[in-house]
Design a protein around this motif. Structure first.
Motif, short mmCIF file in Angstrom:
data_model
loop_
_atom_site.label_atom_id
_atom_site.label_comp_id
_atom_site.label_asym_id
_atom_site.label_seq_id
_atom_site.Cartn_x
_atom_site.Cartn_y
_atom_site.Cartn_z
N ARG A 1 -8.64 12.35 -8.52
CA ARG A 1 -7.26 12.68 -8.42
C ARG A 1 -6.63 14.25 -7.85
NH1 ARG A 1 -4.62 9.50 -12.01
NH2 ARG A 1 -2.84 10.92 -12.58
N VAL A 2 -7.92 15.15 -7.89
CA VAL A 2 -7.39 16.49 -7.53
C VAL A 2 -7.57 16.03 -5.74
CG1 VAL A 2 -8.53 18.55 -7.24
CG2 VAL A 2 -8.35 17.57 -9.28
N ALA A 3 -8.69 15.33 -5.44
CA ALA A 3 -8.79 15.20 -3.86
C ALA A 3 -7.59 14.46 -3.37
CB ALA A 3 -10.00 14.30 -3.79
N LYS A 4 -6.84 13.61 -4.17
CA LYS A 4 -5.69 12.95 -3.53
C LYS A 4 -4.49 13.86 -3.42
CE LYS A 4 -4.76 8.73 -4.14
NZ LYS A 4 -4.07 7.46 -4.59
N VAL A 5 -4.19 14.67 -4.53
CA VAL A 5 -3.06 15.63 -4.50
C VAL A 5 -3.18 16.54 -3.56
CG1 VAL A 5 -2.40 14.78 -7.10
CG2 VAL A 5 -3.69 16.84 -6.84
N ASN B 1 0.87 -1.21 0.20
CA ASN B 1 -0.02 -0.06 0.10
C ASN B 1 0.65 1.37 0.17
OD1 ASN B 1 -2.65 1.36 0.06
ND2 ASN B 1 -2.07 1.82 1.86
N VAL B 2 1.81 1.36 0.66
CA VAL B 2 2.83 2.62 0.92
C VAL B 2 3.65 2.68 -0.52
CG1 VAL B 2 4.60 3.48 2.26
CG2 VAL B 2 2.82 2.47 3.55
N VAL B 3 4.15 1.54 -0.89
CA VAL B 3 5.05 1.63 -2.01
C VAL B 3 4.19 2.23 -3.15
CG1 VAL B 3 6.62 0.47 -3.68
CG2 VAL B 3 6.75 0.10 -0.99
N THR B 4 3.17 1.48 -3.58
CA THR B 4 2.20 1.88 -4.49
C THR B 4 1.97 3.26 -4.55
OG1 THR B 4 0.37 0.89 -3.46
CG2 THR B 4 1.66 -0.52 -5.22
N ASP B 5 1.43 3.89 -3.46
CA ASP B 5 1.04 5.18 -3.12
C ASP B 5 2.09 5.93 -3.41
OD1 ASP B 5 -1.76 4.70 -2.78
OD2 ASP B 5 -1.48 4.94 -0.63
N LEU B 6 3.13 5.75 -3.07
CA LEU B 6 4.42 6.58 -3.45
C LEU B 6 4.87 6.61 -4.63
CD1 LEU B 6 7.05 8.01 -2.32
CD2 LEU B 6 8.22 5.95 -1.94
N LEU B 7 4.87 5.37 -5.37
CA LEU B 7 4.78 5.40 -6.83
C LEU B 7 3.85 6.34 -7.44
CD1 LEU B 7 5.84 1.89 -7.29
CD2 LEU B 7 7.29 3.59 -7.72
N LEU C 1 8.57 -7.07 -8.91
CA LEU C 1 8.04 -6.99 -7.55
C LEU C 1 7.07 -5.66 -7.54
CD1 LEU C 1 8.64 -7.31 -4.16
CD2 LEU C 1 10.29 -5.61 -4.38
N VAL C 2 7.16 -4.86 -8.14
CA VAL C 2 6.27 -3.78 -8.12
C VAL C 2 4.96 -4.31 -8.77
CG1 VAL C 2 5.33 -1.61 -9.45
CG2 VAL C 2 7.83 -1.79 -8.49
N ARG C 3 4.84 -5.08 -9.94
CA ARG C 3 3.86 -5.80 -10.70
C ARG C 3 3.07 -6.38 -9.28
NH1 ARG C 3 6.68 -6.54 -15.37
NH2 ARG C 3 7.18 -8.90 -14.88
N ALA C 4 3.69 -7.40 -8.47
CA ALA C 4 3.19 -8.20 -7.37
C ALA C 4 2.68 -7.27 -6.28
CB ALA C 4 4.64 -8.97 -6.76
N MET C 5 3.24 -6.26 -6.07
CA MET C 5 2.66 -5.18 -5.15
C MET C 5 1.31 -4.68 -5.77
SD MET C 5 5.77 -2.94 -3.59
CE MET C 5 6.86 -3.73 -2.12
N LYS D 1 5.93 15.38 -2.63
CA LYS D 1 5.93 15.89 -1.34
C LYS D 1 4.87 15.84 -0.57
CE LYS D 1 8.07 19.82 -1.88
NZ LYS D 1 8.48 21.34 -2.53
N VAL D 2 3.62 15.94 -1.14
CA VAL D 2 2.24 15.76 -0.56
C VAL D 2 2.41 14.48 0.00
CG1 VAL D 2 -0.32 15.60 -0.74
CG2 VAL D 2 1.24 17.36 -2.14
N PHE D 3 2.81 13.60 -0.30
CA PHE D 3 2.71 11.84 0.06
C PHE D 3 3.62 11.90 1.25
CE2 PHE D 3 4.26 7.59 0.44
CZ PHE D 3 3.11 7.01 0.64
N LEU D 4 4.84 12.32 0.98
CA LEU D 4 5.74 12.20 2.31
C LEU D 4 5.53 13.15 3.52
CD1 LEU D 4 9.09 11.78 0.16
CD2 LEU D 4 8.04 10.04 1.07
#
Length: 960
Positions: A573-577, A43-49, A538-542, A58-61
């Protein structure tokens, strides 16, 4: 020796199963931890990607690290304090066991586990709760002053919007920590025998002296000191909460409004000071009790504090409100009403509203609309809430494309003139796909194609829309450089795009509209920068874990060149960023510099603007069209600004935020929290600026507030004798309030017509027109955002929308026109939106009426009649011009310039005799079609229309 040898084999079977159980337990724990860690990491890695790919890492971190910090704060403060006090209670245990059996010995052997498990549990709960307040912390940390002070404490408004919620959260954490620590310590003391709750004869088999001593002292001295100190700390925190509550009165509901009233100012605020003082006194008593060991004194203090709290904060203010304030409310509440009115008008941005009295005339005379000649041709006849099926049937192309039920209104410069248009994006509708295999859903039907646009004020002779942009590939007067829609309102599924090197494309692009033979398909490979690369296994598996879809690992269409597109709807998309924004429920599809983009309005809101009246955002922004759009969240607000205009590219999904209301302190706060994520307004292109509209949800909230807060007179406000409300939709009966309408109108006293959002208002519980509200909606004009109100005269009644709708239907001329569509045949009449325009010195109502086949799947609404009403005069005609001329004695004084072409292309007049003959035959076909439509024969109507179009096309071919 022999005895030892005989006994050894008997112990081994018992030890081995126990050892095996322990091993399995360890394996199970390790597997559980590993699975949870993988889920969390996926969940964390895919969101970061995702955030990195879109340019908002920057918003995510920032939010991730801030949330982690708050989680640790809750975990340490609540869980740590609980563990600490449970450990202290363990160390303060009596030297001699006083409980039954060997319970204490067992507990001491497992004391680390006994303390850690409950402390960790409550700490995790507290940490999760605290982490949810990330936005509260970031807003407080980056707070920006409003430059406005509240009238009661002299504090800047930013204290209430940013600091007060943060302090309230800290106090709540403190209370939770103390209460849980007290509870945990008490349980440990009880378990260790430091607290006696059972009968002394059971606990102590000793003599009468021992029993007497236990009846006197239920706690050991050290347990009593420990619990007393904790209780004292809790009371100090409670006192702080009570003191903070004094400021909370300015954002709490009083008897009349949100904010401080007479009772809050004179009684409730003082009561919180009194309760805080009593709490501190009782806290001192508990501290003293740590030495004196007399529970009666602090116990009495607690009882007195509870009674005092009930009396001082509850009963006494309620009695004073009922018997002292309410009888004299107009006088005693007047200064507080004045403050509430001023704060509410400022918080909702309606404080600069211009209200003009309007003595609307009701008589109609020849040439009366001459002064409005420029505005009349712009009257919109195409209802975006009705002609959705028309777009669907005429421009769907294939069953897997679709349009929204309610279309949008936009503006384009056509032939040098700004023109109101009805627009919609042609998107993929997964429900229309016959074979819903994984490959089709996620790799083939990946995108829609093209913006479809029609004139708002024109139609073909057949009644169908006059197209500005149509078909696949798009043709018409609106040039498109990039029309593919990978990100749209219907893009609910993820898509995997990108072809293997040398492999043929698999994404369906133009069904039947590509190059080559008629009906041939053209396929495409996405080459945009949107989405996340899944070249890494590994990303595909995530992602397979994230979407619970093993096909992402098994399918050959997911490879090293693949990208995954998800979270594709513009609002999401706007709500997430920008999670600090509320987004408008309607995203506008439009062409900006040839690219199809979505324009989304973003709001900064607060429920803590001092003394401003709260409303529920969902209720205030709802109307009869809300069911077809994403609703606002149901939460209270008392401050709102359209602070951001967001643009989402339909092809690559990029999101660009532009600062719109640069004076908004909440926007400036979030710009400091996430620097560089919001671009200056000056970077908006001229083409983009021409499509910016005043947002509908904001206008709906403002019109509700204006219903009562248009007055600044506290007596009028209190008496509620001049309250307006939005009328029920006169067309979609029972489905909600009438929505605002975008119209190009000329305001009384001005020269040029301007694009505005408009709304009719009726007096409270009445149906006559009370006011007419508009707000400038053309961002290229100086009056953008300026709210104006025409207040109707109280001496002359002007019919409101519902009264007008009834009068139009009841008119004998109208009823006779609609009779063929009501009593027989296979066609029915559909009423369009009832538009209200301030022209001719009065109010003109305009209503398009559509004909539609009643049965079958191929029917769609076409414009058949236009009805108008001015005063008590009603007219109906095949065109708006006909209807206006009927009302204004044969000559309205303005030319509507309606397009009645039989084709969607405007042709040069034919010069050959053959062309003239073909056009004569076409006119005969149109006449036959019109006759068939009146009789309800839709089959003959469509056949004649097709024949007429064919003849017109042949005539155009004869033009030299």
């Amino acid at each position: 020796m022999s005895s030892h040898s005989a006994s050894a084999p008997r112990r081994r079977p018992a030890q081995r199963p126990r050892r095996r159980h322990r091993i399995w337990a360890i394996v199970l724990v390790v597997l559980t931890v590993a699975v949870l860690a993988w889920l969390l990491a996926s969940n964390v890695v895919t969101d970061l990607l995702w955030y990195s790919a879109i340019g908002y890492r920057k918003v995510f971190l920032t939010r991730l690290l801030s949330g982690l910090g708050l989680f640790l704060l809750g975990l340490v403060v609540v869980g740590g304090s609980t563990a600490l006090n449970m450990a202290i209670a363990t160390r303060l245990r009596p030297s001699e066991a006083q409980g039954p059996g060997n319970y204490q010995e067992l507990l001491l052997r497992r004391k680390v586990l006994a303390i850690l498990l409950p402390s960790l549990f409550v700490g995790l709960l507290a940490g999760t709760s605290t982490a949810s307040q990330t936005s509260t912390m970031l807003a407080w940390w980056n707070r920006t002053p409003f430059g406005v002070k509240d009238p009661y404490h002299g504090l800047d408004v930013s204290f209430y919007t940013f600091t007060y919620p943060w302090l309230r959260m800290l106090v709540n954490i403190g209370l939770a920590a103390v209460v849980l620590s007290l509870l945990g310590a008490f349980v440990v003391h009880l378990s260790m025998g430091a607290v006696t709750v059972l009968a002394p004869s059971i606990l102590s088999p000793g003599g009468p002296a021992r029993q007497k001593r236990q009846r006197t002292h239920l706690f050991t001295s050290r347990a009593q000191a420990h619990l007393s100190v904790l209780a004292a700390i809790g009371l100090v925190v409670f006192a702080a909460s009570s003191l903070l509550g004094r400021y909370g009165l300015e954002v709490s509901q009083s008897s009349l409004f949100t904010g401080i009233g007479y009772t809050e100012d004179h009684y409730r605020g003082t009561a919180r000071l009194v309760v805080a003082g009593i709490s501190l006194v009782v806290a001192v008593l508990f501290v003293v009790n740590a030495k004196l060991r007399r529970w009666g004194v602090p116990g009495i203090g607690i009882i007195l504090m509870l009674v005092a709290t009930l009396l001082v904060q509850g009963i006494y203010p309620a009695l004073m409100q009922r018997f002292s304030v309410t009888p004299d409310a107009p006088d005693k509440e007047r200064p507080y009403m004045i403050n509430n009115i001023a704060a509410t008008r400022a918080a909702y941005g309606i404080d600069n509203t211009t209200i003009s009295d309007y003595s609307a005339v009701t008589s109609a005379s020849s040439g009366q609309l001459k002064a409005d000649a420029e505005a009349v041709p712009s009257i919109r006849l195409m209802d975006p809430a009705v002609i959705g099926p028309t777009f669907e049937q005429l421009q769907q192309v294939r069953g897997f494309y679709s349009f929204p039920k309610t279309l949008d209104v936009d503006r384009y410069k056509v032939d040098g003139t700004m023109t109101d248009t009805v627009v919609a994006a042609r998107e993929i509708d997964l429900n229309g796909i016959t074979d819903k295999s994984w490959n089709n859903l996620h790799t083939v039907y990946t995108h829609g194609n093209g913006l479809v646009a029609a004139y708002g004020n024109k139609r073909q002779t057949s009644g169908e829309p006059e197209w500005l942009a149509r078909d696949i590939p798009t043709t018409g007067k609106l040039p498109e450089k990039q029309s593919r829609i990978y990100y749209g309102e219907r893009s609910s599924q993820y898509a995997v795009v990108g072809a293997r090197p040398g492999a043929a494309p698999v994404e369906l692009d133009t069904p039947g509209g590509g190059q080559g033979a008629q009906g041939a398909e053209r396929k495409n490979t996405y080459d945009g920068k949107g989405g996340v690369s899944v070249s890494n296994p590994l990303v595909r598996a995530m992602y397979a874990t994230k979407f619970a879809d093993i096909n992402l690992l098994l399918s050959d269409r997911v490879h090293s060149n693949s990208r995954i597109l998800y979270d594709r709807t513009p609002l999401d998309r706007v709500a997430k960023v920008a999670p600090w924004l509320k987004v408008d429920s309607d995203a506008l599809p439009t062409l900006v510099d040839g690219r199809l983009v979505w324009v989304v309005d973003g709001y900064t809101t607060s429920a803590n603007y001092p003394n401003s009246n709260r409303v529920d955002l969902r209720d205030a922004s709802s109307d009869s069209t809300s069911q077809t759009r994403q609703a606002q969240p149901s939460e209270p607000v008392n401050y709102i600004r359209n602070s951001v205009k967001a643009v989402v590219d339909a092809y690559d999904g990029s999101v660009t935020l532009y600062a719109w209301d640069t004076k908004d302190p909440i926007l400036r706060t979030w710009e400091k929290a996430f620097p560089g994520t919001v671009h200056p307004r000056s970077q908006m292109s001229a083409d983009l600026l021409s499509h910016v509209r005043y947002p509908q949800d904001l206008f709906k909230v403002q019109r509700q507030i204006l219903g009562r807060y248009h007055t600044t007179n506290p007596d009028t406000w209190y008496q509620r004798n001049d309250v307006w409300e939005a009328p029920d939709d006169p067309v979609r009966t029972g489905q909600g309030l009438e929505p605002p309408y975008y119209l190009t109108i000329r305001w009384p006293g001005e020269t040029n017509p301007v694009f505005r959002s408009t709304a009719a208002m009726v007096p409270n519980k009445r149906q006559n027109l009370g006011a007419y509200i508009s707000v400038g909606s053309d961002a290229t004009k100086s009056d953008y955002g300026k709210i104006r109100v025409l207040r109707m005269s109280s001496s002359t009644q002007i019919d409101g929308p519902n009264q007008t709708a009834s009068a139009i239907i009841a008119d004998t001329n109208v009823s006779s026109k609609l009779l063929p569509y009501q009593n027989r045949g296979s066609a029915t009449a559909t009423l369009g939106n009832l538009l209200t325009l301030p022209v001719g010195g009065g109010l003109l109502y305009v209503q398009p009426i559509y004909a539609q086949r009643q049965t079958g799947s191929g029917g769609y609404p076409i414009l058949r009649f236009v009805a108008v009403r001015f005063g008590t005069h009603v007219g109906i005609g095949d065109t708006l011009q006909d209807a206006l001329d009927q009302v204004f004695q044969g000559d309205a004084g303005a030319d509507t310039n309606e397009n009645q072409s039989g084709s969607s292309s405007t042709a040069t007049p034919p010069t050959s005799q053959k062309a003239k003959d073909l056009l004569t035959q076409a006119q005969g076909a149109f006449t036959a079609a019109d006759k068939a439509l009146k009789s309800g024969d839709l089959a003959t109507y469509q056949k004649q229309i097709a024949q007429a179009r064919k003849l017109v096309s042949q005539a155009l071919g004869q033009v030299k």
